[in-house]
Motif scaffolding. Structure first.
Motif, PDB file in Angstrom:
ATOM      1  N   VAL A  10       0.857  -1.186   0.000  1.00  0.00           N
ATOM      2  CA  VAL A  10       0.000   0.000   0.000  1.00  0.00           C
ATOM      3  C   VAL A  10       0.895   1.239   0.000  1.00  0.00           C
ATOM      4  CG1 VAL A  10      -0.242   0.017   2.514  1.00  0.00           C
ATOM      5  CG2 VAL A  10      -1.990   1.084   1.109  1.00  0.00           C
ATOM      6  N   ALA A  11       0.466   2.268  -0.731  1.00  0.00           N
ATOM      7  CA  ALA A  11       1.265   3.490  -0.849  1.00  0.00           C
ATOM      8  C   ALA A  11       0.378   4.705  -0.603  1.00  0.00           C
ATOM      9  CB  ALA A  11       1.892   3.567  -2.235  1.00  0.00           C
ATOM     10  N   CYS A  12       1.043   5.814  -0.294  1.00  0.00           N
ATOM     11  CA  CYS A  12       0.309   7.038   0.023  1.00  0.00           C
ATOM     12  C   CYS A  12       0.931   8.219  -0.702  1.00  0.00           C
ATOM     13  CB  CYS A  12       0.342   7.290   1.523  1.00  0.00           C
ATOM     14  SG  CYS A  12      -0.687   8.681   2.022  1.00  0.00           S
ATOM     15  N   ALA A  13       0.072   9.016  -1.332  1.00  0.00           N
ATOM     16  CA  ALA A  13       0.495  10.289  -1.885  1.00  0.00           C
ATOM     17  C   ALA A  13       0.160  11.352  -0.838  1.00  0.00           C
ATOM     18  CB  ALA A  13      -0.230  10.572  -3.194  1.00  0.00           C
ATOM     19  N   LEU A  14       1.181  11.749  -0.088  1.00  0.00           N
ATOM     20  CA  LEU A  14       1.013  12.849   0.868  1.00  0.00           C
ATOM     21  C   LEU A  14       1.048  14.142   0.075  1.00  0.00           C
ATOM     22  CD1 LEU A  14       3.440  11.867   3.753  1.00  0.00           C
ATOM     23  CD2 LEU A  14       0.964  11.904   3.856  1.00  0.00           C
ATOM     24  N   THR A  52      -1.786  -0.479   7.710  1.00  0.00           N
ATOM     25  CA  THR A  52      -0.418  -0.572   7.198  1.00  0.00           C
ATOM     26  C   THR A  52       0.146   0.817   6.924  1.00  0.00           C
ATOM     27  OG1 THR A  52      -0.841  -2.727   6.193  1.00  0.00           O
ATOM     28  CG2 THR A  52       1.021  -1.486   5.332  1.00  0.00           C
ATOM     29  N   LEU A  53      -0.631   1.649   6.255  1.00  0.00           N
ATOM     30  CA  LEU A  53      -0.140   2.996   5.932  1.00  0.00           C
ATOM     31  C   LEU A  53       0.145   3.807   7.179  1.00  0.00           C
ATOM     32  CD1 LEU A  53      -1.982   4.547   2.869  1.00  0.00           C
ATOM     33  CD2 LEU A  53       0.427   3.970   3.150  1.00  0.00           C
ATOM     34  N   ILE A  54      -0.743   3.765   8.134  1.00  0.00           N
ATOM     35  CA  ILE A  54      -0.535   4.505   9.379  1.00  0.00           C
ATOM     36  C   ILE A  54       0.771   4.054  10.038  1.00  0.00           C
ATOM     37  CG2 ILE A  54      -1.430   4.810  11.732  1.00  0.00           C
ATOM     38  CD1 ILE A  54      -4.288   4.706  10.369  1.00  0.00           C
ATOM     39  N   ARG A  55       0.998   2.746  10.094  1.00  0.00           N
ATOM     40  CA  ARG A  55       2.225   2.196  10.685  1.00  0.00           C
ATOM     41  C   ARG A  55       3.453   2.596   9.868  1.00  0.00           C
ATOM     42  NH1 ARG A  55       4.767  -2.082   9.078  1.00  0.00           N
ATOM     43  NH2 ARG A  55       2.982  -3.055   8.045  1.00  0.00           N
ATOM     44  N   CYS A  69      -8.271  10.409   7.471  1.00  0.00           N
ATOM     45  CA  CYS A  69      -7.574  11.310   6.549  1.00  0.00           C
ATOM     46  C   CYS A  69      -7.000  10.590   5.332  1.00  0.00           C
ATOM     47  CB  CYS A  69      -6.463  12.053   7.288  1.00  0.00           C
ATOM     48  SG  CYS A  69      -7.089  13.130   8.588  1.00  0.00           S
ATOM     49  N   LEU A  70      -7.185   9.281   5.257  1.00  0.00           N
ATOM     50  CA  LEU A  70      -6.706   8.491   4.123  1.00  0.00           C
ATOM     51  C   LEU A  70      -7.863   8.228   3.168  1.00  0.00           C
ATOM     52  CD1 LEU A  70      -4.567   5.863   6.051  1.00  0.00           C
ATOM     53  CD2 LEU A  70      -3.701   7.762   4.658  1.00  0.00           C
ATOM     54  N   ALA A  71      -7.703   8.647   1.923  1.00  0.00           N
ATOM     55  CA  ALA A  71      -8.747   8.429   0.917  1.00  0.00           C
ATOM     56  C   ALA A  71      -8.170   7.614  -0.243  1.00  0.00           C
ATOM     57  CB  ALA A  71      -9.265   9.762   0.403  1.00  0.00           C
ATOM     58  N   PRO A  72      -8.813   6.489  -0.601  1.00  0.00           N
ATOM     59  CA  PRO A  72      -8.312   5.719  -1.739  1.00  0.00           C
ATOM     60  C   PRO A  72      -8.434   6.534  -3.027  1.00  0.00           C
ATOM     61  CG  PRO A  72     -10.285   4.691  -0.787  1.00  0.00           C
ATOM     62  CD  PRO A  72      -9.997   5.919   0.003  1.00  0.00           C
ATOM     63  N   ILE A  91      -4.562   8.902  -0.859  1.00  0.00           N
ATOM     64  CA  ILE A  91      -4.115  10.280  -0.804  1.00  0.00           C
ATOM     65  C   ILE A  91      -4.371  10.785   0.611  1.00  0.00           C
ATOM     66  CG2 ILE A  91      -6.307  11.230  -1.637  1.00  0.00           C
ATOM     67  CD1 ILE A  91      -4.407  13.197  -3.261  1.00  0.00           C
ATOM     68  N   CYS A  92      -3.452  11.602   1.103  1.00  0.00           N
ATOM     69  CA  CYS A  92      -3.570  12.141   2.455  1.00  0.00           C
ATOM     70  C   CYS A  92      -3.114  13.593   2.430  1.00  0.00           C
ATOM     71  CB  CYS A  92      -2.713  11.324   3.424  1.00  0.00           C
ATOM     72  SG  CYS A  92      -2.777  11.918   5.128  1.00  0.00           S
ATOM     73  N   ARG A  93      -3.969  14.465   2.947  1.00  0.00           N
ATOM     74  CA  ARG A  93      -3.643  15.899   2.982  1.00  0.00           C
ATOM     75  C   ARG A  93      -3.457  16.418   4.401  1.00  0.00           C
ATOM     76  NH1 ARG A  93      -5.338  18.601  -2.002  1.00  0.00           N
ATOM     77  NH2 ARG A  93      -6.388  17.125  -3.368  1.00  0.00           N
ATOM     78  N   ARG A  94      -3.739  15.571   5.412  1.00  0.00           N
ATOM     79  CA  ARG A  94      -3.627  16.009   6.820  1.00  0.00           C
ATOM     80  C   ARG A  94      -2.880  14.968   7.633  1.00  0.00           C
ATOM     81  NH1 ARG A  94      -8.954  18.641   9.207  1.00  0.00           N
ATOM     82  NH2 ARG A  94      -7.424  18.774  10.853  1.00  0.00           N
ATOM     83  N   TRP A  95      -1.926  15.427   8.408  1.00  0.00           N
ATOM     84  CA  TRP A  95      -1.169  14.551   9.299  1.00  0.00           C
ATOM     85  C   TRP A  95      -0.604  15.398  10.425  1.00  0.00           C
ATOM     86  CZ3 TRP A  95       0.237  15.667   4.268  1.00  0.00           C
ATOM     87  CH2 TRP A  95       1.362  16.484   4.105  1.00  0.00           C
ATOM     88  N   GLU A  96      -0.095  14.732  11.448  1.00  0.00           N
ATOM     89  CA  GLU A  96       0.528  15.413  12.578  1.00  0.00           C
ATOM     90  C   GLU A  96       2.019  15.113  12.565  1.00  0.00           C
ATOM     91  OE1 GLU A  96      -1.433  14.151  16.159  1.00  0.00           O
ATOM     92  OE2 GLU A  96      -3.408  14.458  15.268  1.00  0.00           O
ATOM     93  N   GLY A  97       2.800  16.133  12.896  1.00  0.00           N
ATOM     94  CA  GLY A  97       4.253  15.974  12.954  1.00  0.00           C
ATOM     95  C   GLY A  97       4.922  16.459  11.681  1.00  0.00           C
ATOM     96  N   ASP A  98       6.250  16.509  11.743  1.00  0.00           N
ATOM     97  CA  ASP A  98       7.047  16.940  10.602  1.00  0.00           C
ATOM     98  C   ASP A  98       7.573  15.730   9.856  1.00  0.00           C
ATOM     99  OD1 ASP A  98       6.748  19.655  11.235  1.00  0.00           O
ATOM    100  OD2 ASP A  98       8.426  19.563  12.661  1.00  0.00           O
ATOM    101  N   VAL A  99       7.575  15.810   8.542  1.00  0.00           N
ATOM    102  CA  VAL A  99       8.095  14.731   7.698  1.00  0.00           C
ATOM    103  C   VAL A  99       9.615  14.721   7.809  1.00  0.00           C
ATOM    104  CG1 VAL A  99       8.345  13.961   5.310  1.00  0.00           C
ATOM    105  CG2 VAL A  99       6.133  14.827   6.117  1.00  0.00           C
ATOM    106  N   ILE A 100      10.150  13.600   8.274  1.00  0.00           N
ATOM    107  CA  ILE A 100      11.608  13.429   8.379  1.00  0.00           C
ATOM    108  C   ILE A 100      11.977  12.044   7.864  1.00  0.00           C
ATOM    109  CG2 ILE A 100      12.078  15.039  10.270  1.00  0.00           C
ATOM    110  CD1 ILE A 100      11.907  12.617  12.176  1.00  0.00           C
ATOM    111  N   ALA A 101      13.138  11.936   7.241  1.00  0.00           N
ATOM    112  CA  ALA A 101      13.610  10.649   6.721  1.00  0.00           C
ATOM    113  C   ALA A 101      14.179   9.832   7.879  1.00  0.00           C
ATOM    114  CB  ALA A 101      14.669  10.876   5.639  1.00  0.00           C
TER     115      ALA A 101
END
Length: 136
Positions: A10-14, A52-55, A69-72, A91-101
């Motif tokens: 499963v994949a997500c377009a943030l 899976t995506l949340i994890r 906040c996850l929409a297929p 697709i996801c447009r809302r999340w909490e926290g900063d994106v870090i590698a």
């Protein structure tokens, strides 16, 4: 008839406020190393794609996503040499926290119409037009 191994990923377009999409570069040592992909991962036994995506998003890039906040959006079905990949794209447009590698991967925020400028695994390429349609 040959037995084909089916792999579910499963994949997500943030998508950020500027309508850019996050992609991650596969690190050295992994299959398809150096190619860019949408964050996500393999489903664990008995796991729903949203779980899976949340994890995976938390493990890979340190963000917290709520299931609501996850929409297929679409999915990919691609025959690799030794397995068949089935990959829903959310697709996801809302999340909490900063994106870090968190796994040493390179990250890039990219406009949908520029995604083709980044080499991607064959299964990811047919997803690009859906994102262009949605975001441009």
């Amino acid at each position: 008839m040959t037995d084909i191994k089916l792999t579910l990923v499963v994949a997500c377009a943030l998508v950020d406020a500027d309508k850019r999409v996050l992609i991650a570069q596969r690190p050295p040592g992994k299959a398809l190393a150096g190619l860019w992909e949408f964050p996500g991962g393999k489903l664990e036994p008995g796991e729903r794609p949203e779980v899976t995506l949340i994890r995976e998003l938390h493990e890979e890039i340190g963000i917290t996503v709520q299931e609501a906040c996850l929409a297929p959006l679409t999915f990919a079905s691609h025959a690799y040499d030794d397995f068949h990949l089935l990959m829903p794209l959310y697709i996801c447009r809302r999340w909490e926290g900063d994106v870090i590698a968190r796994e040493g991967q390179k990250l890039a925020w990219v406009r949908a119409n520029k995604l083709r400028d980044y080499p991607m695994p064959p299964a990811d390429i047919p997803l690009i037009p859906h994102l262009i349609d949605l975001l441009t």
